[in-house]
Scaffold this active site. Structure first.
Site, PDB file in Angstrom:
ATOM      1  N   LYS A  53       0.818  -1.211   0.000  1.00  0.00           N
ATOM      2  CA  LYS A  53       0.000   0.000   0.000  1.00  0.00           C
ATOM      3  C   LYS A  53       0.856   1.268   0.000  1.00  0.00           C
ATOM      4  CE  LYS A  53      -4.487  -1.507   1.583  1.00  0.00           C
ATOM      5  NZ  LYS A  53      -5.594  -1.335   2.516  1.00  0.00           N
ATOM      6  N   LYS A  86      -9.671 -10.070  -9.281  1.00  0.00           N
ATOM      7  CA  LYS A  86     -10.775 -10.404  -8.381  1.00  0.00           C
ATOM      8  C   LYS A  86     -11.857  -9.328  -8.436  1.00  0.00           C
ATOM      9  CE  LYS A  86      -9.876  -8.463  -3.883  1.00  0.00           C
ATOM     10  NZ  LYS A  86     -11.240  -8.031  -3.613  1.00  0.00           N
ATOM     11  N   LYS A 133     -14.387  -3.850  -4.711  1.00  0.00           N
ATOM     12  CA  LYS A 133     -15.110  -2.599  -4.517  1.00  0.00           C
ATOM     13  C   LYS A 133     -14.411  -1.437  -5.197  1.00  0.00           C
ATOM     14  CE  LYS A 133     -15.179  -3.138   0.048  1.00  0.00           C
ATOM     15  NZ  LYS A 133     -15.587  -3.250   1.463  1.00  0.00           N
TER      16      LYS A 133
END
Ligand code: ATP
Ligand code: MG
Length: 339
Positions: free
Chosen positions: A115, A201, A204
């Site tokens: 991240k 995948k 969201k």
């Protein structure tokens, strides 16, 4: 059996979240309940502060996620359902554990590396210490089972390391402050892929809404998305080997089997030889059959602010009670004076 798990209230929940996580919560709730154990599921709203966020969106998403979880079958009478922000013990214990967590341990977390990327200096301190809050989340309740996906296994290992070191440094052998939590990896957690790209995948944060089925989609939207889902021109094979190299076809078969409670093999045995022109409408129908009632409950509950507030208030009260002895023991073990 004490099951503890959290879910971040960011973005719209989708089919992947349901089949990969939420549905398992419901199973665990039933399992814990039948064994006289406890199931605690929380909205990880404090975790959302580790990334840039819009306050109004976090607020709305938190309430929507509660509505989603209840619509999916979590029962506030049997599951302690709450958000971290209403249980200050999460933040308190997190600070108490900061003295035990080592910089080197946190530096090795792959999620931090992923991240933060090349811009470590520009990240929030919360992104770096996030796993310490995660440790507090589960240690506070003496969790025995922590359902985690592959991506979270390393953080749970870290929680065990923190608990072990804290017990060694500040506890006594016959009275450890914390229970070492075990990862619990449900055997049937399906991994659902994007409807537009079978190698990614369903997610969201994917910009294209056509890539996912949201739990709030109308039956028409669901049918449209399935109709437009990427596939190949071949009919379905009768055996799994025939799906090799056909990620999109495999994904649709996986979705059908997960919704149906069967296996991909059984789906192929039934639909082998048929083209997508036939299979897609059947899949859409199955989706609407399973998700339709969830959507209806969600839409109703989402507008019922009073019920949502009441669910969270009750869950928070129970969570504060369950966590209190452990939090007190941690303060005491550290020599902090509290009147
Ligand atoms: P983001 O893109 O923001 O990371 P997400 O779609 O991955 O969002 P999360 O909130 O990160 O959703 O995950 C919530 C839970 O749903 C986790 O337990 C995660 O493992 C599970 N999950 C997420 N996506 C999928 C998927 N495509 N298939 C199965 N499980 C999934
Ligand atoms: Mg994710």
């Amino acid at each position: 059996m004490i099951v503890v798990s959290g879910i971040q209230p960011t973005g719209k929940p989708h089919l992947g979240n349901y089949l990969g996580a939420i549905r398992n919560y419901v199973k665990l709730q039933d399992e814990a309940h039948s064994q006289g154990g406890k199931c605690l599921i929380f909205l990880a709203d404090l975790h959302a502060l580790s990334m840039p966020h819009v306050p109004q969106e976090l607020h709305a998403a938190t309430l929507e996620m509660v509505a989603t979880l209840v619509a999916c079958g979590l029962d506030p009478a049997r599951t302690v359902l709450f958000n971290q922000a209403q249980v200050p013990a999460h933040a308190e214990l997190q600070w108490l554990l900061q003295g035990t967590a080592r910089m080197g341990w946190l530096n090795r977390m792959t999620q931090w590396k992923d991240k933060a990327g090349k811009n470590r200096e520009g990240q929030s301190a919360a992104l770096f210490t996030y796993p310490v809050l995660q440790a507090a989340d589960v240690l506070l309740y003496q969790a025995t089972h922590v359902p985690v996906g592959d991506d979270q296994k390393q953080h749970l290992e870290l929680a065990r390391d923190i608990a072990q070191k804290f017990n060694n440094d500040f506890g006594s052998e016959d009275a450890p402050v914390f229970t070492l939590p075990e990862p619990y990896i449900p055997e049937a957690a399906a991994r659902i892929m994007s409807l537009r790209d079978g190698s990614r995948k369903m997610s969201k944060s994917e910009p294209s809404d056509m890539s996912r089925i949201n739990l709030s989609d109308t039956p028409d939207e669901m049918a449209q998305k399935v109709k437009k889902a990427k596939t190949d021109p071949e009919p379905l094979p009768s055996e799994m080997a025939g799906l090799e190299g056909r990620a999109e076809a495999l994904n649709l078969v996986t979705i059908y089997s997960a919704l149906d409670g069967s296996t991909p093999e059984a789906v192929l045995a039934e639909f082998g030889g048929q083209g997508f022109g036939h299979f897609k409408p059947v899949l859409a129908e199955k989706l609407v059959e399973v998700l339709g009632p969830i959507r209806d409950r969600f839409v109703e509950l989402k507008e019922d602010r009073e019920s949502l507030d009441a669910i969270l208030a009750r869950g928070a009260m129970q969570a504060r009670e369950i966590g209190r002895p452990t939090l007190d023991a941690a303060y005491q073990a550290l020599g902090l004076v509290r009147g």
